[in-house]
Design a protein around this motif. Structure first.
Motif, PDB file in Angstrom:
ATOM      1  N   ASP A  20       0.852  -1.194   0.000  1.00 23.43           N
ATOM      2  CA  ASP A  20       0.000   0.000   0.000  1.00 23.43           C
ATOM      3  C   ASP A  20       0.891   1.248   0.000  1.00 23.43           C
ATOM      4  OD1 ASP A  20      -1.651   2.089   0.496  1.00 23.43           O
ATOM      5  OD2 ASP A  20      -2.696   1.172   2.192  1.00 23.43           O
ATOM      6  N   PRO A  21       0.896   2.014  -1.112  1.00 27.13           N
ATOM      7  CA  PRO A  21       1.792   3.173  -1.198  1.00 27.13           C
ATOM      8  C   PRO A  21       1.493   4.248  -0.149  1.00 27.13           C
ATOM      9  CG  PRO A  21       0.538   2.878  -3.260  1.00 27.13           C
ATOM     10  CD  PRO A  21       0.062   1.835  -2.294  1.00 27.13           C
ATOM     11  N   GLN A  22       0.319   4.184   0.488  1.00 26.49           N
ATOM     12  CA  GLN A  22      -0.012   5.173   1.531  1.00 26.49           C
ATOM     13  C   GLN A  22       0.742   4.890   2.833  1.00 26.49           C
ATOM     14  OE1 GLN A  22      -1.820   7.631   0.496  1.00 26.49           O
ATOM     15  NE2 GLN A  22      -2.261   6.557  -1.405  1.00 26.49           N
ATOM     16  N   VAL A  23       1.199   3.647   2.995  1.00 29.04           N
ATOM     17  CA  VAL A  23       1.897   3.270   4.238  1.00 29.04           C
ATOM     18  C   VAL A  23       3.383   3.598   4.072  1.00 29.04           C
ATOM     19  CG1 VAL A  23       2.444   1.309   5.756  1.00 29.04           C
ATOM     20  CG2 VAL A  23       0.233   1.401   4.583  1.00 29.04           C
ATOM     21  N   PRO A  24       4.022   4.234   5.076  1.00 26.80           N
ATOM     22  CA  PRO A  24       5.451   4.570   4.927  1.00 26.80           C
ATOM     23  C   PRO A  24       6.308   3.316   4.713  1.00 26.80           C
ATOM     24  CG  PRO A  24       4.530   5.511   6.963  1.00 26.80           C
ATOM     25  CD  PRO A  24       3.465   4.651   6.354  1.00 26.80           C
ATOM     26  N   VAL A  25       7.383   3.501   3.912  1.00 28.14           N
ATOM     27  CA  VAL A  25       8.274   2.384   3.578  1.00 28.14           C
ATOM     28  C   VAL A  25       8.765   1.673   4.845  1.00 28.14           C
ATOM     29  CG1 VAL A  25      10.595   1.908   2.660  1.00 28.14           C
ATOM     30  CG2 VAL A  25       9.006   3.308   1.353  1.00 28.14           C
ATOM     31  N   SER A  26       9.048   2.448   5.887  1.00 25.97           N
ATOM     32  CA  SER A  26       9.595   1.858   7.115  1.00 25.97           C
ATOM     33  C   SER A  26       8.603   0.882   7.768  1.00 25.97           C
ATOM     34  CB  SER A  26       9.965   2.954   8.107  1.00 25.97           C
ATOM     35  OG  SER A  26       8.825   3.753   8.340  1.00 25.97           O
ATOM     36  N   GLY A  66       4.229  -6.237 -13.391  1.00 26.16           N
ATOM     37  CA  GLY A  66       3.641  -7.312 -14.195  1.00 26.16           C
ATOM     38  C   GLY A  66       3.493  -8.603 -13.420  1.00 26.16           C
ATOM     39  N   HIS A  67       4.404  -8.842 -12.457  1.00 25.04           N
ATOM     40  CA  HIS A  67       4.288 -10.015 -11.584  1.00 25.04           C
ATOM     41  C   HIS A  67       4.135  -9.503 -10.157  1.00 25.04           C
ATOM     42  CE1 HIS A  67       6.616 -12.827  -8.844  1.00 25.04           C
ATOM     43  NE2 HIS A  67       5.492 -13.440  -9.099  1.00 25.04           N
ATOM     44  N   GLN A  68       3.016  -9.800  -9.545  1.00 26.76           N
ATOM     45  CA  GLN A  68       2.716  -9.219  -8.247  1.00 26.76           C
ATOM     46  C   GLN A  68       2.544 -10.329  -7.208  1.00 26.76           C
ATOM     47  OE1 GLN A  68       2.930  -5.750  -8.364  1.00 26.76           O
ATOM     48  NE2 GLN A  68       3.076  -6.174  -6.185  1.00 26.76           N
ATOM     49  N   PRO A  69       3.587 -10.625  -6.414  1.00 28.54           N
ATOM     50  CA  PRO A  69       3.442 -11.702  -5.415  1.00 28.54           C
ATOM     51  C   PRO A  69       2.541 -11.253  -4.268  1.00 28.54           C
ATOM     52  CG  PRO A  69       5.578 -10.621  -5.216  1.00 28.54           C
ATOM     53  CD  PRO A  69       4.889  -9.963  -6.352  1.00 28.54           C
ATOM     54  N   SER A  70       1.975 -12.216  -3.560  1.00 31.20           N
ATOM     55  CA  SER A  70       1.174 -11.823  -2.395  1.00 31.20           C
ATOM     56  C   SER A  70       2.111 -11.573  -1.210  1.00 31.20           C
ATOM     57  CB  SER A  70       0.127 -12.890  -2.071  1.00 31.20           C
ATOM     58  OG  SER A  70       0.736 -14.138  -2.069  1.00 31.20           O
ATOM     59  N   VAL A  71       1.691 -10.699  -0.321  1.00 34.82           N
ATOM     60  CA  VAL A  71       2.514 -10.368   0.844  1.00 34.82           C
ATOM     61  C   VAL A  71       2.317 -11.423   1.935  1.00 34.82           C
ATOM     62  CG1 VAL A  71       2.646  -7.897   0.460  1.00 34.82           C
ATOM     63  CG2 VAL A  71       0.689  -8.829   1.714  1.00 34.82           C
ATOM     64  N   PRO A  72       3.312 -11.673   2.784  1.00 33.71           N
ATOM     65  CA  PRO A  72       4.650 -11.102   2.722  1.00 33.71           C
ATOM     66  C   PRO A  72       5.484 -11.793   1.642  1.00 33.71           C
ATOM     67  CG  PRO A  72       4.506 -12.631   4.555  1.00 33.71           C
ATOM     68  CD  PRO A  72       3.142 -12.589   3.944  1.00 33.71           C
ATOM     69  N   TYR A  73       6.382 -11.022   1.011  1.00 36.55           N
ATOM     70  CA  TYR A  73       7.291 -11.634   0.037  1.00 36.55           C
ATOM     71  C   TYR A  73       8.697 -11.060   0.211  1.00 36.55           C
ATOM     72  CZ  TYR A  73       7.008  -7.440  -2.963  1.00 36.55           C
ATOM     73  OH  TYR A  73       7.080  -6.157  -3.463  1.00 36.55           O
TER      74      TYR A  73
END
Ligand SMILES: NC(=O)c1ccc[n+]([C@@H]2O[C@H](COP(=O)([O-])OP(=O)(O)OC[C@H]3O[C@@H](n4cnc5c(N)ncnc54)[C@H](OP(=O)(O)O)[C@@H]3O)[C@@H](O)[C@H]2O)c1
Length: 345
Positions: A20-26, A66-73
């Motif tokens: 989720d790009p809204q959540v900070p990378v950290s 193009g290839h989107q794994p499910s989290v956690p990855y």
């Protein structure tokens, strides 16, 4: 090599917990300790020396790839490693050999277990950072130049984002193949001062102006191929710069905008537009024979010192958050890399 195995008690692995790009990378990415798994007969345990951060990794973390794994990855598409331990059936690789994992996803870790067939041996005395960048972008540039159009030496190709890693490889490989290349960058500082060649600075604001600049350089000769990493109006400008029947290959989505190409170019000038993804190209059975030649050719060219990419900074794996934020910034001098625990300065 006993020595390598004892160190691994602290082997770490990077994990993406949310895209989720809204959540900070950290909060989206963490490092955890990884347990060592036993080896099957055809497997190899490798210790990562250095890993690259690619735009593909960033797209994937934002659920745009193009290839989107499910989290956690575990993220990471390329790097270079040392062999730590080999399975009982492996006779052609030995502890201490240096290898590139090819087509292996999840290399942002200190140790990995991979199939023997996914490893290519590389010289142990070559520049380790250059080797960490060899799998994806040089192969992309090579396939774009060699296998997307029937380009003869002396013909013209035009590329944008020419200071990107793909762009740098395209410049060096075009020179190797005697292909004439026009390089477009969006800011004047990105023009490589240590190279000759044809450069245009174009910020994309006036897509109609590029064509005239290109024609000035080629003196009206045919431009057969356009390599587009950007999309949006950059596609329109590049398509307009090609000669009739020219091929525009869209291989990146740096602008994030849909490619706009004029109907005039498509209908009256028969410009051919194609998307390209290296992963699809390698997995297409029609390319099987050509695919086998890609890495041997690149390793040979790199060994002649004809293929080098710029590095902006190398980070410790423990500084992963800072490294990711840095790699997503524009205006860099080169790639942001990561050090695995087997990196030896
Ligand atoms: N299709 C495939 O199989 C394939 C394989 C490999 C790579 N790629 C794609 O190729 C592209 C380049 O990858 P890379 O690893 O070589 O990149 P890179 O070394 O990280 O360089 C990024 C480049 O993008 C430019 N840029 C960033 N945002 C831009 C924008 N909005 N408009 C115009 N230029 C922009 C930067 O210019 P500044 O220096 O001015 O900031 C820089 O030249 C990426 O899109 C990547 O996903 C595709």
């Amino acid at each position: 090599m006993e020595h390598f195995l004892t160190e691994s008690q602290n082997a770490r692995i990077v994990e993406v917990l949310s895209c989720d790009p809204q959540v900070p990378v950290s909060e989206r990415i963490r490092i955890r300790q990884d347990a060592r798994m036993p080896l099957a007969p055809k497997e190899v345990r490798i210790g990562m020396l250095a890993m690259n951060i690619l735009p593909a990794d960033l797209l994937q973390m934002n659920r745009q790839y193009g290839h989107q794994p499910s989290v956690p990855y575990v993220p990471g598409h390329e790097g270079v490693a040392v062999v730590l331990e080999t399975g009982s059936e492996i006779t052609d690789l030995h502890e201490g050999d240096r290898v590139l994992p090819i087509g292996v996803f999840g290399v942002w870790a200190d140790e990995l277990v991979v199939q023997r067939r996914s490893l290519i041996a590389v010289p142990s005395n070559s520049d380790v950072l250059q080797q960490a960048m060899l799998a994806a972008n040089p192969a992309t540039a090579w396939v774009l130049l060699k296998h997307q159009a029937d380009i003869q030496p002396g013909q013209w190709v035009v590329q944008n984002a020419a200071n990107s890693a793909v762009g740098q490889c395209t410049r060096q490989l075009a020179a190797h193949l005697n292909i004439n290349l026009i390089n477009i960058v969006r800011r004047p500082e990105a023009v490589a001062s240590d190279e000759s060649g044809h450069w245009l600075v174009d910020d994309g604001k006036e897509p109609d102006s590029l064509k005239a600049e290109v024609q000035k350089i080629t003196r009206g000769e045919t431009v057969v191929l356009g390599l587009d990493a950007i999309g949006g109006v950059a596609s329109q400008a590049l398509a307009a710069s090609l000669s009739p029947q020219g091929r525009l290959v869209l291989y990146g989505l740096l602008s994030g905008a849909p490619s706009s190409i004029s109907a005039h170019d498509l209908v009256f000038r028969n410009i051919q537009v194609h998307g390209f993804w290296l992963a699809n190209w390698f997995s297409d059975p029609e390319n099987k024979q050509k695919a086998k030649t890609v890495y041997p050719a690149l390793i040979e060219i790199a060994a002649q010192n004809k293929l080098r990419m710029n590095v902006e900074k190398i980070y410790e794996l423990s500084d992963i958050h800072e490294a990711i934020v840095h790699s997503a910034q524009g205006g860099k001098q080169g790639k942001v890399l990561l050090k695995g625990m087997y990196f030896d300065e």
